[in-house]
Enzyme design. Structure first.
Site, PDB file in Angstrom:
ATOM      1  N   GLY A 295       0.814  -1.205   0.000  1.00  0.00           N
ATOM      2  CA  GLY A 295       0.000   0.000   0.000  1.00  0.00           C
ATOM      3  C   GLY A 295       0.851   1.260   0.000  1.00  0.00           C
ATOM      4  O   GLY A 295       1.986   1.283  -0.487  1.00  0.00           O
ATOM      5  N   SER A 296       0.325   2.335   0.579  1.00  0.00           N
ATOM      6  CA  SER A 296       0.920   3.668   0.423  1.00  0.00           C
ATOM      7  C   SER A 296       2.273   3.862   1.092  1.00  0.00           C
ATOM      8  O   SER A 296       2.963   4.839   0.811  1.00  0.00           O
ATOM      9  CB  SER A 296      -0.054   4.730   0.929  1.00  0.00           C
ATOM     10  OG  SER A 296      -1.170   4.819   0.071  1.00  0.00           O
ATOM     11  N   VAL A 297       2.695   2.956   2.002  1.00  0.00           N
ATOM     12  CA  VAL A 297       4.053   3.099   2.538  1.00  0.00           C
ATOM     13  C   VAL A 297       5.071   2.957   1.402  1.00  0.00           C
ATOM     14  O   VAL A 297       6.192   3.456   1.493  1.00  0.00           O
ATOM     15  CB  VAL A 297       4.360   2.051   3.639  1.00  0.00           C
ATOM     16  CG1 VAL A 297       3.579   2.333   4.895  1.00  0.00           C
ATOM     17  CG2 VAL A 297       4.130   0.646   3.157  1.00  0.00           C
ATOM     18  N   LYS A 299       4.995   4.459  -1.273  1.00  0.00           N
ATOM     19  CA  LYS A 299       5.220   5.777  -1.870  1.00  0.00           C
ATOM     20  C   LYS A 299       6.536   6.383  -1.380  1.00  0.00           C
ATOM     21  O   LYS A 299       7.092   7.275  -2.032  1.00  0.00           O
ATOM     22  CB  LYS A 299       4.054   6.709  -1.559  1.00  0.00           C
ATOM     23  CG  LYS A 299       2.765   6.313  -2.286  1.00  0.00           C
ATOM     24  CD  LYS A 299       1.553   7.084  -1.780  1.00  0.00           C
ATOM     25  CE  LYS A 299       0.285   6.599  -2.498  1.00  0.00           C
ATOM     26  NZ  LYS A 299      -0.950   7.145  -1.915  1.00  0.00           N
TER      27      LYS A 299
END
Length: 577
Positions: A295-297, A299
């Protein structure tokens, strides 16, 4: 005169006869004494030889019995200790009961007596073992308690005996089970660091064993973990797992400078002293043996790649006013701002659209190359045998759409420990260090570090992570006295081939103190539920962010990180980014 002479001769003759007979009697007595003495010596020798033969027979029987059992006895293993010398795994002596079937008098009576002490044993299996009169060895029960041993002893069953052998004991129970692993009934390592010990210092390969012993020594094996940190991490994971009714939780604390694992836990876990749950599917080690879309980690990796490539700068901006539609798929933002976002805003607002456009600007081939250089497209190599290869599109299957989705943590699956090791490099100045579960005995050499981003890019990543902890989704991870930086990740799980918006796997990546990170923390919750206090939300900002803060709050002082409460100092540090 004649008569007198004759009488004298007769008397002389009689006298000589008596002298001769007396002498013969003396000689006969001496002969008998010698014969008796010889017989006594012979008989004594015979008794000595007979006794020796009996002793040899008994000794041979004992040797035979021990020889049969020798291959069955548990081997001796070195202790496992934490970085401070606390014992994590050690050998203790325990009794095991065995039978000599060829000495069993009454099989059924023996079975009855054994089952009265060990009711969990199967009668038919026992009968098959004890009825083989040609056998002189058969295990009845391994690793029994002193009370059970006394009970069998008091029954006085012929043909049963005991052997003392080694049993592995783990004083901390479940606390570090996925790191330590476990052994089988023969005391051989079958998982975790126990398996590592068997493959190295206890290896049957002489060269491998010699090399390992020269590196690890002949004494206890010292691990990198700190039992205090391990306990705190597992305890906080357990609390959050219970609070948010999650099906699983996992986390790791990693030294950002040298790659040492200070603590790692995956729940549910098991007790290696009684590993009845070890083979249950939900008890696997999620940190190394599982691979997930983070997920967004992820990024954090994307922005580091973009900034380090030179194609993107902190003051650049990306149009996030509309979703991206490509190849029948739509990429949108969870909390869309519907405006043009700067790079810091893309990170703080966790914009999928902005991250996708950022990755496209770097380019598909450069994206692949960076992930490969960052060790995210290969199996993470540690001492633990439990690990999996990452999952990602191969060859031509890696399209521009793949680059866009991978930029925000979908379309690629990596192990959490693997991701954490890469994240440590992104904040420590740009140097990747292979993670390890062994305490390092020497200062890291340049050959053991690999630069994946520049020091300047690393400083920019630290700035963005601190900004997110102060103004973004990571606010709940802040800890008074410690400068925490971090990034949330809320990943929808794939159920029946489709992403399920109500089935989340949340994570939070944190580093502290963020101006010069010493430690990196990653925590995860699998399918946490929304609560009244979170207004029904179950995203990472309301569960894994505060979980990471709780872990840091407990381990900061243990690890010797000096808290800073002076607001002026904190403001100066933040302004220096």
């Amino acid at each position: 005169m004649v008569d007198a002479a004759q009488n004298f001769d007769i008397a002389k003759s009689v006298s000589h006869r008596f002298d001769f007979e007396g002498a013969n009697k003396v000689r006969s007595r001496a002969t008998r004494d010698r014969i008796f003495f010889a017989m006594l010596v012979f008989f004594s020798c015979f008794l000595l030889m007979f006794g020796r033969l009996v002793a040899l027979g008994l000794e041979q029987q004992a040797v035979g019995k021990n020889t049969v059992a020798q291959g069955e006895l548990a081997s001796t293993r070195p202790d496992l200790v934490d970085r401070n010398g606390e014992i994590l795994a050690t050998d203790i002596k325990t009794a095991s009961v065995f039978a000599e079937p060829n000495k069993i008098v009454d099989v059924e009576e023996t079975i009855e007596g054994v089952l009265s002490v060990f009711p969990d044993l199967d009668a038919d299996t026992l009968r098959a073992r004890l009825s083989n009169k040609k056998s002189n060895f058969a295990w009845i029960k391994r690793e029994i308690t002193p009370r059970q041993q006394q009970a069998i002893h008091e029954k006085g069953i012929p043909g049963l005996d005991f052997l003392s052998e080694n049993k592995r004991f783990y004083p901390a129970g479940s606390t570090a089970s996925h790191i330590l692993g476990l052994v089988n009934v023969d005391n051989a390592g079958i998982a975790g660091m126990e398996k590592f010990v068997d493959d190295t210092v206890l290896s049957e390969d002489d060269e491998q064993r010699a090399e390992s012993q020269s590196t690890l020594g002949n004494g206890p094996i010292q691990l990198s973990i700190d039992l205090r940190v391990q306990h705190a991490l597992r305890d906080e994971l357990q609390k959050s797992m219970t609070k948010f009714k999650a099906m699983a939780a996992a986390g790791v604390v990693l030294d950002a400078k040298n790659g040492e694992v200070l603590g790692m836990a995956s729940l549910p876990d098991f007790d290696p002293n009684n590993p009845v749950d070890v083979n249950k599917p939900d008890h696997l080690n999620r940190m190394t043996a599982g691979v997930y879309e983070m997920g967004s980690v992820f990024k954090t990796v994307t922005v580091a790649m973009a900034l380090d490539s030179g194609s993107v700068h902190l003051n650049d901006s990306f149009d996030a006013r509309k979703p991206i539609r490509v190849s029948g798929s739509t990429i949108s933002d969870f909390h869309a701002k519907k405006k043009i976002l700067s790079v810091p805003e893309v990170f703080v607002y966790s914009s999928n659209v902005g991250s996708a456009k950022m990755a496209l600007k770097v380019g598909r081939e450069n994206h692949q190359e960076f992930l490969r250089k960052a060790h995210l497209l290969e199996r993470v190599q540690t001492e633990l045998p439990e690990s999996r290869l990452p999952v990602y599109p191969k060859g031509k299957r890696w399209t521009d759409l793949s680059t866009m989705t991978i930029s925000f943590g979908h379309g690629v699956q990596v192990s959490p420990l693997q991701f954490t090791a890469t994240a440590a490099a992104l904040v420590n100045g740009g140097l990747y260090v292979k993670p390890t579960f062994l305490k390092r005995k020497h200062k890291l050499q340049d050959s053991e570090r690999e630069r994946i981003i520049s020091d300047k890019t690393s400083a920019e990543v630290r700035y963005l992570m601190r900004l997110n902890a102060v103004k973004g989704s990571g606010k709940r991870s802040r800890v008074d006295g410690y400068l925490v930086g971090g990034k949330t990740g809320t990943a929808e799980k794939v159920i029946d081939g489709k992403y399920a918006s109500n089935r989340l796997r949340n994570s939070y990546l944190a580093a502290f103190p963020i101006d010069d990170p010493q430690y990196v923390v990653l925590v995860m919750l699998d399918e946490p539920k929304g609560l009244k206090e979170t207004y029904g939300y179950a995203t990472a900002g309301v569960n894994t962010a505060p979980l990471a803060g709780a872990v840091i709050r407990r381990i900061g002082s243990i690890l010797g990180v000096k808290p800073r409460f002076d607001e002026k100092t904190v403001s100066t540090v933040e302004a220096s980014f």
